[in-house]
Write an enzyme that holds these catalytic residues in place. Structure first.
Site, mmCIF file in Angstrom:
data_model
loop_
_atom_site.group_PDB
_atom_site.id
_atom_site.type_symbol
_atom_site.label_atom_id
_atom_site.label_comp_id
_atom_site.label_asym_id
_atom_site.label_seq_id
_atom_site.Cartn_x
_atom_site.Cartn_y
_atom_site.Cartn_z
ATOM 1 N N GLU A 1 6.085 6.855 -2.798
ATOM 2 C CA GLU A 1 6.883 5.351 -2.429
ATOM 3 C C GLU A 1 6.754 4.363 -3.486
ATOM 4 O O GLU A 1 7.704 3.779 -3.811
ATOM 5 C CB GLU A 1 6.023 4.953 -1.245
ATOM 6 C CG GLU A 1 6.327 5.897 0.101
ATOM 7 C CD GLU A 1 5.450 5.438 1.216
ATOM 8 O OE1 GLU A 1 5.521 5.923 2.152
ATOM 9 O OE2 GLU A 1 4.125 4.967 0.869
ATOM 10 N N THR B 1 0.912 -1.033 -0.117
ATOM 11 C CA THR B 1 -0.181 -0.047 0.137
ATOM 12 C C THR B 1 0.898 1.320 0.076
ATOM 13 O O THR B 1 0.929 2.046 0.931
ATOM 14 C CB THR B 1 -1.052 0.272 1.070
ATOM 15 O OG1 THR B 1 -0.165 0.145 2.320
ATOM 16 C CG2 THR B 1 -1.851 -1.140 1.118
ATOM 17 N N PRO C 1 -9.845 19.559 3.432
ATOM 18 C CA PRO C 1 -9.131 20.521 3.820
ATOM 19 C C PRO C 1 -8.628 20.695 5.190
ATOM 20 O O PRO C 1 -9.288 21.683 6.040
ATOM 21 C CB PRO C 1 -10.017 21.778 3.108
ATOM 22 C CG PRO C 1 -11.166 21.455 3.606
ATOM 23 C CD PRO C 1 -11.394 20.166 3.125
ATOM 24 N N ASP D 1 -1.752 5.021 8.145
ATOM 25 C CA ASP D 1 -1.718 3.701 8.989
ATOM 26 C C ASP D 1 -3.181 3.085 9.035
ATOM 27 O O ASP D 1 -3.381 2.047 8.913
ATOM 28 C CB ASP D 1 -1.270 4.117 10.432
ATOM 29 C CG ASP D 1 0.052 4.643 10.649
ATOM 30 O OD1 ASP D 1 1.199 4.028 9.862
ATOM 31 O OD2 ASP D 1 0.221 5.541 11.462
ATOM 32 N N THR E 1 -2.262 4.512 -2.445
ATOM 33 C CA THR E 1 -3.459 5.142 -1.651
ATOM 34 C C THR E 1 -3.477 6.489 -2.003
ATOM 35 O O THR E 1 -4.700 6.928 -1.297
ATOM 36 C CB THR E 1 -2.644 4.825 -0.224
ATOM 37 O OG1 THR E 1 -1.579 5.488 -0.115
ATOM 38 C CG2 THR E 1 -2.815 3.208 0.024
ATOM 39 N N THR F 1 -3.370 8.949 8.659
ATOM 40 C CA THR F 1 -4.203 8.728 7.552
ATOM 41 C C THR F 1 -3.480 7.047 6.986
ATOM 42 O O THR F 1 -4.525 6.459 6.794
ATOM 43 C CB THR F 1 -4.657 9.592 6.718
ATOM 44 O OG1 THR F 1 -3.206 10.112 6.185
ATOM 45 C CG2 THR F 1 -5.320 10.962 7.430
ATOM 46 N N GLN G 1 1.985 7.691 -3.791
ATOM 47 C CA GLN G 1 2.725 7.884 -4.857
ATOM 48 C C GLN G 1 4.169 8.136 -5.012
ATOM 49 O O GLN G 1 5.122 7.255 -5.809
ATOM 50 C CB GLN G 1 2.040 9.094 -5.892
ATOM 51 C CG GLN G 1 2.578 9.439 -7.114
ATOM 52 C CD GLN G 1 1.722 10.492 -7.663
ATOM 53 O OE1 GLN G 1 0.564 10.882 -7.156
ATOM 54 N NE2 GLN G 1 2.353 11.257 -8.749
#
Length: 250
Positions: free
Chosen positions: A92, A87, A165, A173, A125, A171, A90
């Protein structure tokens, strides 16, 4: 990595390594710890060859590394081949594949490259694929699996969600944990599982953003205001309301 290794050895000596079905890893900041995880996955699979390993390869985001650079190579060569579900975000995914992701076609090619290394399922993700002003209010999740899927469930998909926003901690995790939970319930429906995970995540973030606004109005600030309101979001976690539906890709 010595302490977790000793824990694993203690569990094995007491006959407590049998029965594990899933393993989830997130942020790991040292090479020794990362290699201990690799040994643990291999060890657990001697007891259960079907062990599902969900790996969130936390390396960095937005062009910045959070960990020593050497960990990228260890992930690429030693950890990624062991993963059942990977997961990355971008940045990574680009680090792990050596590819630049600027379009949906690039993202799918990166997934295919990762499949070749080992993981049968990959969920990117958080993708920013369109840099126009109109896209700044959304973020894209894209998934791909080489595994056979249930009827009416494709092997490749996208989910576009509205960007909330605010700034949150944890998030990634939570997203990885939700993907583990929902894929365990729907093992041959990766896209549907991702749809449920995204719905839960958005529910938690919406509730957290509302709590942040109340705290800020009262003059409060700090990291505590950014913590995810998980306890208050039990209904969103257990019974998510799908508002962003999956789109199957050819």
């Amino acid at each position: 990595g010595e302490q977790p290794q000793s824990l694993v050895e203690g569990l094995e000596q007491n006959g407590l390594l049998e029965g594990y079905t899933h393993l989830l890893t997130g942020y790991i900041g040292s090479a020794s710890m990362l290699r201990t995880v690799a040994r643990l996955v291999r060890k657990l699979r001697t007891y259960n060859p079907n062990l599902v390993y969900v790996c969130d390869p936390v390396l960095g985001d937005n062009g910045r590394l959070y960990v020593p650079a050497e960990l990228t190579t260890i992930y690429r060569e030693e950890i990624v081949p062991l993963a059942t579900l990977l997961t990355p975000n971008q940045f990574e995914a680009e680090l792990l594949t050596g590819m630049t992701i600027g379009s949906e076609e690039d993202a799918l090619a990166a997934c295919a490259s990762l499949h070749q290394v080992g993981p049968p399922s990959v969920v990117l993700t958080s993708l920013d694929l369109d840099h126009s002003a109109s896209s700044s209010s959304t973020i894209t999740l894209l998934g791909s699996t080489s595994q056979p899927q249930a009827e009416r469930c494709g092997q490749r998909f996208r989910i576009v969600v509205p960007r909330i926003p605010s700034y949150f901690t944890g998030t990634g995790d939570l997203c990885a944990a939700l993907l583990l939970a929902w894929t365990a319930k729907m093992p041959d429906k990766l896209g549907r599982a991702a749809e449920m995970a995204v719905a839960s995540l958005q529910g938690v973030l919406t509730r957290t953003a509302a709590a942040q606004a109340v705290a800020e109005a009262a003059g409060k600030s700090g990291i505590g205001c950014r913590e995810l309101r998980l306890v208050n979001s039990v209904d969103e976690l257990l019974h998510p309301k799908i508002t962003e539906e999956v789109t199957w890709l050819e």
